[in-house]
Design a protein around this motif. Structure first.
Motif, mmCIF file in Angstrom:
data_model
loop_
_atom_site.group_PDB
_atom_site.id
_atom_site.type_symbol
_atom_site.label_atom_id
_atom_site.label_comp_id
_atom_site.label_asym_id
_atom_site.label_seq_id
_atom_site.Cartn_x
_atom_site.Cartn_y
_atom_site.Cartn_z
ATOM 1 N N VAL A 65 0.848 -1.189 0.000
ATOM 2 C CA VAL A 65 0.000 0.000 0.000
ATOM 3 C C VAL A 65 0.882 1.237 0.000
ATOM 4 O O VAL A 65 1.932 1.269 0.637
ATOM 5 C CB VAL A 65 -0.977 0.059 1.202
ATOM 6 N N GLY A 66 0.443 2.235 -0.744
ATOM 7 C CA GLY A 66 1.072 3.543 -0.738
ATOM 8 C C GLY A 66 0.137 4.502 -0.034
ATOM 9 O O GLY A 66 -0.579 4.120 0.894
ATOM 10 N N ASN A 67 0.095 5.730 -0.497
ATOM 11 C CA ASN A 67 -0.791 6.722 0.085
ATOM 12 C C ASN A 67 -2.239 6.495 -0.359
ATOM 13 O O ASN A 67 -3.137 6.357 0.468
ATOM 14 C CB ASN A 67 -0.310 8.131 -0.304
ATOM 15 N N THR A 68 -2.443 6.434 -1.671
ATOM 16 C CA THR A 68 -3.794 6.218 -2.214
ATOM 17 C C THR A 68 -3.864 4.955 -3.078
ATOM 18 O O THR A 68 -4.915 4.633 -3.610
ATOM 19 C CB THR A 68 -4.242 7.420 -3.080
ATOM 20 N N SER A 69 -2.755 4.281 -3.221
ATOM 21 C CA SER A 69 -2.700 3.121 -4.117
ATOM 22 C C SER A 69 -2.368 1.837 -3.372
ATOM 23 O O SER A 69 -1.853 1.862 -2.261
ATOM 24 C CB SER A 69 -1.670 3.352 -5.222
ATOM 25 N N MET A 70 -2.674 0.737 -4.038
ATOM 26 C CA MET A 70 -2.400 -0.595 -3.523
ATOM 27 C C MET A 70 -1.887 -1.443 -4.678
ATOM 28 O O MET A 70 -2.383 -1.306 -5.796
ATOM 29 C CB MET A 70 -3.673 -1.256 -2.978
ATOM 30 N N VAL A 71 -0.940 -2.323 -4.419
ATOM 31 C CA VAL A 71 -0.528 -3.309 -5.405
ATOM 32 C C VAL A 71 -1.184 -4.623 -5.016
ATOM 33 O O VAL A 71 -0.992 -5.123 -3.898
ATOM 34 C CB VAL A 71 1.003 -3.468 -5.478
ATOM 35 N N VAL A 72 -1.976 -5.149 -5.943
ATOM 36 C CA VAL A 72 -2.651 -6.424 -5.729
ATOM 37 C C VAL A 72 -1.912 -7.487 -6.526
ATOM 38 O O VAL A 72 -1.758 -7.363 -7.745
ATOM 39 C CB VAL A 72 -4.132 -6.349 -6.171
ATOM 40 N N GLY A 73 -1.425 -8.495 -5.838
ATOM 41 C CA GLY A 73 -0.775 -9.630 -6.484
ATOM 42 C C GLY A 73 -1.812 -10.708 -6.724
ATOM 43 O O GLY A 73 -2.641 -10.986 -5.856
ATOM 44 N N ILE A 74 -1.766 -11.299 -7.914
ATOM 45 C CA ILE A 74 -2.743 -12.324 -8.273
ATOM 46 C C ILE A 74 -2.021 -13.539 -8.837
ATOM 47 O O ILE A 74 -1.153 -13.417 -9.699
ATOM 48 C CB ILE A 74 -3.735 -11.800 -9.331
#
Length: 185
Positions: free
Chosen positions: A84-93
């Motif tokens: 997670v960043g400030n307003t973003s998220m990295v979703v791993g799939i």
């Protein structure tokens, strides 16, 4: 939301779908575009579950198609928030396909979607922090940081005002490329 943190498990999602002939391409394998569609859906669901907000896809950093998916296989996608960043998220799939007759399962795809949380006006909003409670989660978070740093370094290297092709022409030796630039460059 500033002091809010959620565990990775709190937003982990898994979906399964039987692959039908209508999902196939001309070679009889499942169309990559259909898999991308499903990947985007599960990334949205996972990020929205973590942030409790509507989310949009900002970028897709990696989509590695590792093995073809056959008609009749059961595809399972497992998604988790890796960063997670400030307003973003990295979703791993992770995408696995199971032959339902033999039970043999294969890893078919790994992907990383960057999702941004939005409010009702379409403005980006802060997302909760992430609680990491095992080594795999910690490793995924660190890998996301490294991917982002590499992306920023590449952007900085090639987009700065002093960029010169002359510094890179030797790097092209041994590659299947012929350079025919106009002389005024």
């Amino acid at each position: 939301m500033e002091n809010t943190y959620r565990t990775v498990d709190a937003s982990r999602i898994s979906i399964s779908e039987l692959m039908l002939p209508s999902h196939s391409n001309f070679s009889g394998k499942i169309h990559g575009g259909y898999i991308l569609h499903l990947l985007d859906q599960i990334a949205f669901a996972c990020a929205s579950k973590h942030s409790k907000m509507y989310c949009v896809t900002a970028s897709v950093d990696t989509v590695d198609f590792l093995a073809p998916i056959e008609v009749g296989e059961l595809v399972t996608m497992k998604a988790s928030v890796n960063y997670v960043g400030n307003t973003s998220m990295v979703v791993g799939i992770r995408v696995e396909a199971e032959n339902i007759q033999t039970g043999v399962t294969k890893h078919c795809n790994s992907s990383y979607f960057t999702m941004v949380a939005k409010d009702e006006n379409g403005s980006s909003v802060k997302v909760p922090g992430l609680i990491l409670n095992d080594k795999t989660e910690l490793k995924r978070f660190l890998k996301a940081i490294k991917r982002n740093q590499t992306k920023q370094q590449r952007k900085q290297e090639f987009d700065h005002h002093g960029f010169s092709l002359d510094n890179y022409l030797a790097d092209l030796e041994g590659h299947k490329v012929r350079i025919e630039l106009p002389t005024d460059l």
